[in-house]
Write a protein that holds these residues in place. Structure first.
Motif, PDB file in Angstrom:
ATOM      1  N   GLY A 169      -6.682  -3.800  -5.992  1.00 48.13           N
ATOM      2  CA  GLY A 169      -7.992  -3.225  -5.681  1.00 48.13           C
ATOM      3  C   GLY A 169      -8.703  -2.662  -6.893  1.00 48.13           C
ATOM      4  O   GLY A 169      -9.888  -2.368  -6.846  1.00 48.13           O
ATOM      5  N   SER A 170      -7.974  -2.528  -8.008  1.00 55.47           N
ATOM      6  CA  SER A 170      -8.574  -1.972  -9.226  1.00 55.47           C
ATOM      7  C   SER A 170      -9.350  -3.015 -10.025  1.00 55.47           C
ATOM      8  O   SER A 170      -9.534  -2.848 -11.240  1.00 55.47           O
ATOM      9  CB  SER A 170      -7.485  -1.374 -10.111  1.00 55.47           C
ATOM     10  N   ASN A 171      -9.760  -4.078  -9.376  1.00 55.31           N
ATOM     11  CA  ASN A 171     -10.548  -5.143 -10.015  1.00 55.31           C
ATOM     12  C   ASN A 171      -9.744  -5.971 -11.008  1.00 55.31           C
ATOM     13  O   ASN A 171     -10.313  -6.617 -11.879  1.00 55.31           O
ATOM     14  CB  ASN A 171     -11.797  -4.601 -10.727  1.00 55.31           C
ATOM     15  N   HIS A 181      -5.508  -4.191   4.298  1.00 50.98           N
ATOM     16  CA  HIS A 181      -6.178  -4.829   3.158  1.00 50.98           C
ATOM     17  C   HIS A 181      -5.255  -5.822   2.453  1.00 50.98           C
ATOM     18  O   HIS A 181      -5.656  -6.920   2.093  1.00 50.98           O
ATOM     19  CB  HIS A 181      -6.627  -3.774   2.148  1.00 50.98           C
ATOM     20  N   TRP A 234       0.885  -1.163   0.000  1.00 57.88           N
ATOM     21  CA  TRP A 234       0.000   0.000   0.000  1.00 57.88           C
ATOM     22  C   TRP A 234       0.922   1.213   0.000  1.00 57.88           C
ATOM     23  O   TRP A 234       1.235   1.766   1.053  1.00 57.88           O
ATOM     24  CB  TRP A 234      -0.958   0.043   1.194  1.00 57.88           C
ATOM     25  N   MET A 253     -13.496  -3.737 -14.896  1.00 63.14           N
ATOM     26  CA  MET A 253     -13.527  -2.285 -14.749  1.00 63.14           C
ATOM     27  C   MET A 253     -14.831  -1.808 -14.109  1.00 63.14           C
ATOM     28  O   MET A 253     -14.835  -0.915 -13.290  1.00 63.14           O
ATOM     29  CB  MET A 253     -13.353  -1.621 -16.113  1.00 63.14           C
ATOM     30  N   MET A 270       1.909   2.081  -5.469  1.00 62.33           N
ATOM     31  CA  MET A 270       1.069   0.971  -5.910  1.00 62.33           C
ATOM     32  C   MET A 270       0.342   0.369  -4.724  1.00 62.33           C
ATOM     33  O   MET A 270       0.835   0.402  -3.600  1.00 62.33           O
ATOM     34  CB  MET A 270       1.890  -0.095  -6.623  1.00 62.33           C
ATOM     35  N   VAL A 271      -0.836  -0.146  -5.015  1.00 63.04           N
ATOM     36  CA  VAL A 271      -1.648  -0.822  -4.007  1.00 63.04           C
ATOM     37  C   VAL A 271      -2.064  -2.145  -4.630  1.00 63.04           C
ATOM     38  O   VAL A 271      -2.980  -2.192  -5.443  1.00 63.04           O
ATOM     39  CB  VAL A 271      -2.876   0.026  -3.617  1.00 63.04           C
ATOM     40  N   SER A 328     -19.585  -2.532  -6.998  1.00 62.29           N
ATOM     41  CA  SER A 328     -18.737  -2.092  -5.895  1.00 62.29           C
ATOM     42  C   SER A 328     -18.714  -3.141  -4.789  1.00 62.29           C
ATOM     43  O   SER A 328     -19.767  -3.541  -4.294  1.00 62.29           O
ATOM     44  CB  SER A 328     -19.278  -0.783  -5.333  1.00 62.29           C
TER      45      SER A 328
END
Lengths: 454, 327
Positions: free
Chosen positions: A339-341, A261, A220, A359, A323-324, A363
């Motif tokens: 986390g960006s799917n 997370h 994170w 995309m 970056m996460v 949610s």
């Protein structure tokens, strides 16, 4: 090859082992008499099973996230009415009611000035009025609020993390045990467990598509979060509460508050909590008293009983390569999630076995609430506390390692007698805050090699 | 919203300063961003008349691309490239801002700028791992993109804003009247779309320019325009410098298609309406006014009219933020 049974077993063992430990610690910690409330197993769930009764909701912690969670709850089930809100600050509580009334109208937002509660004891009054509660205050207060909600037989949505110290973790574990006995639904805001990209990747990993995780990197690394300027006339405690992110007793540092997370994903996919941690961290970009006492970077190696090592990075430093996401190396390939799917499974030779491009996936924050209320309505039982507790404690152990510069074992970390958060009855706006600035207005910053954490 | 980054700019006299040398000659110029090493290349576009929208026979056409109608736009400068992260993050972090660095306050009054609020730091990494150095800024809300233009105007003394839909399409067509400004079999040379993007955006200017020297009008990232999206607007559109001033948060118009869409969405006439689900994963209420969470395909470029309008007209372009309750 992954083995469902093995993983389930190891998780069960963790819970049982930890429960025993929690019981012992609770007694030595002087909490043997903590509230238990009425204990009629399953009574609470049964009330709503299959029914069309109105569910009464209360929000504890009225910031942007509490208001957001309330919105998702109201969207999840048309039969919900918001009956009460609680926040330490009356302006926050009022703003939340105003926002929700604007969205859902007076028919469903039944909060009145009499049921808009402010102060450190506000949570009790609001929880008493509800069937379902949202706990979204700064995490330092979570153990006390969760205990009270469970004692009152309430279904719970609570944000991560679940505590900021091991003492709080043990309280949550004890309350979680009671919630299980009562079959109360408890959803924890570790929304990756509800996010289609993660679930699809996990399913394929479990099926053995790329073997067993041997190492990983979880990140994170971001710019950081808001700072709220000290206002004239503010007491020290009010200042810290408004800037809760920068105080360890309230937030637990960003390794816990955000990076949980990614750490949670490592535990989830490996199927266990780590047995120990060592690492380093510090504070280079954050300077001065307006950023409280927390670090701006941590790097931790978490070691697992099966030999896997997870490197965990979190950073609050603008202008860096941020970056996460999570990356794992397995016996036959690699796994990527973010986390960006996005999620991919790749063989060691580079062949892509699975790619999730979501995309516009729904949610995960909404899915959490959809599942929670569907479960309440159907008499089901969701219990997110095992991985919620595990992830919270893992991140706290990581922080202990970076603050102290020492190796920390899971057992010692969980048994730590250090307590950061006072009971709410001991907090007074005009009294002392749990940490106080020095004469120059600066806060003591943890020093590796010197700071004690156990 | 945090207010510590709010920058209050002084109001004073009327007048324009710091107009780039050569602007009078109406040629391309490079706009330095003061107090930074960044600059923005601007291409001069001579105004004129063109047919806006697509014919019913065009492959991939949506009804809202018609009726075709003749439109005239004035002279303007347009960014040669999409705004990249280095240029955008100056506005996000504002490290270099100080009252001393701003242009003559007289200029600000001339531009009707009395305050610019800085964007908040993003909660997560907003390029979604696609890269920062030289890559287009994405996940930026319409409001944020316009505030960036306002900030740049305040810093430079020259009025910048987003292109109107009409200006955008005029610049994209670059004198052509076909679906694309390039030949039908040269897409790889000019456009970054799902056909060749490898699931991410490319550095700005990685593809050839259109006939007027403007890069990435087709694909790479879709670009915000000034306009509210109204599928019926073309039927009643004014003929001269049309602009459908937004009054609602959604939908507004992005143009040009992106790396995440097939080539037909990158046609000159294609219109992309924004949607609430571009912030699908923002867990807060109200949602961020600065950041989208699900739109790594949307960015922007800037224009500046050749004839700098009077303050009252400039004011017309500064939109207020509309709270997003995500319902």
């Amino acid at each position: 090859m992954s083995d469902d049974n093995k993983k389930d077993l190891s998780r069960r063992q963790f819970i049982e082992k930890s429960s025993v430990l929690a019981g012992g610690a609770l007694i030595t910690g002087g909490l043997a008499g903590c509230a238990t409330g009425s204990t009629n197993p399953a009574a609470s769930s049964a009330v709503f099973a299959g029914g069309s009764e109105t569910l009464k909701l209360a929000v504890i912690g009225c910031g942007g996230r509490g208001t957001g969670a309330a919105t998702q709850a109201m969207k999840a089930d048309k039969g919900i009415e918001l009956v009460a809100v609680a926040d330490a600050f009356d302006d926050q509580a009022a703003k939340c009611v105003k926002t929700l009334t604007r969205i859902f109208g007076n028919e469903r937002i039944k909060v009145t000035p009499e049921t808009t509660f402010a102060g450190f004891d506000a949570f009790e009054k609001a929880i008493d009025m509800a069937d379902v509660v949202i706990l979204a205050t700064p995490p330092g207060f979570r153990p006390e609020h969760f205990e009270y909600a469970v004692a009152g037989n309430k279904h719970v949505f609570m944000e991560k993390p679940l505590a900021t110290d091991a003492y709080g973790v043990r309280r949550v574990m004890k309350a979680a045990e009671q919630a299980r006995e009562k079959k109360l639904n408890v959803v924890v805001g570790l929304q990756r467990h509800y996010q289609p990209s993660y679930l699809e990747a996990y399913k394929r990993y479990q099926e053995g598509a790329i073997g067993e995780i041997v190492s990983g990197q979880v990140y994170w690394n971001s710019d950081g979060v808001w700072v709220r300027e000290r206002q004239p006339g503010q007491t020290e405690l009010e200042y810290q509460m408004r800037n809760w992110y920068y105080f360890n007793w309230l937030c637990g540092d960003h390794i816990l508050e955000q990076h949980i997370h990614n750490i949670d994903v490592a535990n989830w996919f490996i199927g266990a909590a780590p047995v120990g941690a060592q690492g380093m961290g510090g504070r280079q970009v954050r300077a001065g008293p307006d950023h409280g006492e927390i670090f701006d970077h941590h790097f931790v190696e978490f070691t697992y009983a099966n030999g896997a090592v997870i490197s965990s990075q979190c950073r609050h430093q603008p202008g860096c390569a941020n970056m996460v996401e999570e990356r794992f190396q397995t016996t036959t390939g690699s796994l990527y999630t973010s986390g960006s799917n996005d999620a991919t499974l790749t063989t060691r030779a580079g062949e892509r076995l699975y790619k999730h491009s979501g995309m516009f996936d729904p949610s995960p924050y909404q899915i959490e609430h959809d599942k929670l209320f569907a479960s309440i309505r159907s008499g089901g039982h969701i219990d997110d506390t095992p991985h919620g507790v595990e992830a919270t404690m893992t991140a706290i152990m990581g922080r202990m390692a970076t603050y102290s510069g020492k190796r920390v074992s899971w057992d010692k970390a969980l048994a730590s007698g250090q307590r950061l958060v006072p009971d709410s009855k001991d907090l007074d706006w005009n009294g002392k805050a749990p940490v106080m600035p020095d004469a120059e207005g600066s806060y003591a910053i943890p020093t590796p090699g010197k700071t004690r954490v156990l | 919203m945090p207010t510590n980054r709010a920058l209050i700019l002084a109001l004073a006299l009327v007048g324009l300063a710091n107009t780039p040398a050569g602007a009078e000659e109406f040629t391309a110029f490079v706009q330095p961003i003061p107090d930074s090493e960044q600059d923005i290349s601007m291409v001069a576009v001579t105004g004129g008349s063109f047919v806006m929208g697509s014919p019913e026979s065009e492959t991939g056409r949506q009804d809202w691309e018609g009726p075709q109608h003749r439109v005239t736009v004035g002279d303007f400068f347009i960014g040669k490239y999409e705004i990249n992260w280095q240029q955008y993050e100056l506005f996000v972090y504002r490290d270099e801002d100080s009252f001393n660095s701003l242009v003559d306050p007289a200029t600000l009054a001339g531009l009707a700028i009395d305050g610019v609020t800085g964007a908040t730091s993003p909660y997560v990494e907003m390029s979604f791992g696609m890269g920062k150095e030289g890559f287009p800024a994405v996940n930026v809300t319409h409001y944020a993109a316009l505030q960036y233009a306002r900030w740049l105007s305040a810093k430079t003394g020259r009025f910048y804003r987003l292109p109107t839909e009409a200006e955008w399409e005029y610049a994209c067509r670059a004198g052509t009247s076909t679906a694309m400004s390039f030949g039908s079999d040269a897409a790889d040379k000019y456009a970054v779309t799902t056909d060749n993007s490898e699931e991410k955006y490319a550095r700005t200017g990685s593809r050839d320019a259109n006939p007027w020297g403007i890069h990435d009008m087709h694909g790479n990232v879709a670009e915000w325009t000034m306009d509210q999206f109204d599928p019926a607007f073309y039927a009643t559109s004014p003929g001269g410098n049309p602009y459908n001033r937004p009054t609602e948060l959604y939908p507004r118009v992005a143009r040009g298609g992106s790396w995440a869409q097939p080539l037909e969405h990158a046609r000159c006439a294609a219109r992309l309406p924004s949607a609430a689900n571009w912030k699908e994963r923002d867990p807060q209420i109200p949602k961020s006014r600065w950041w989208l969470t699900n739109a790594p395909f949307v960015g922007f470029r800037l224009v500046s009219p050749r004839v700098q309008p009077p303050a009252a007209e400039i004011q017309r372009y500064w939109l207020e933020a509309i709270e997003d309750y995500g319902i």
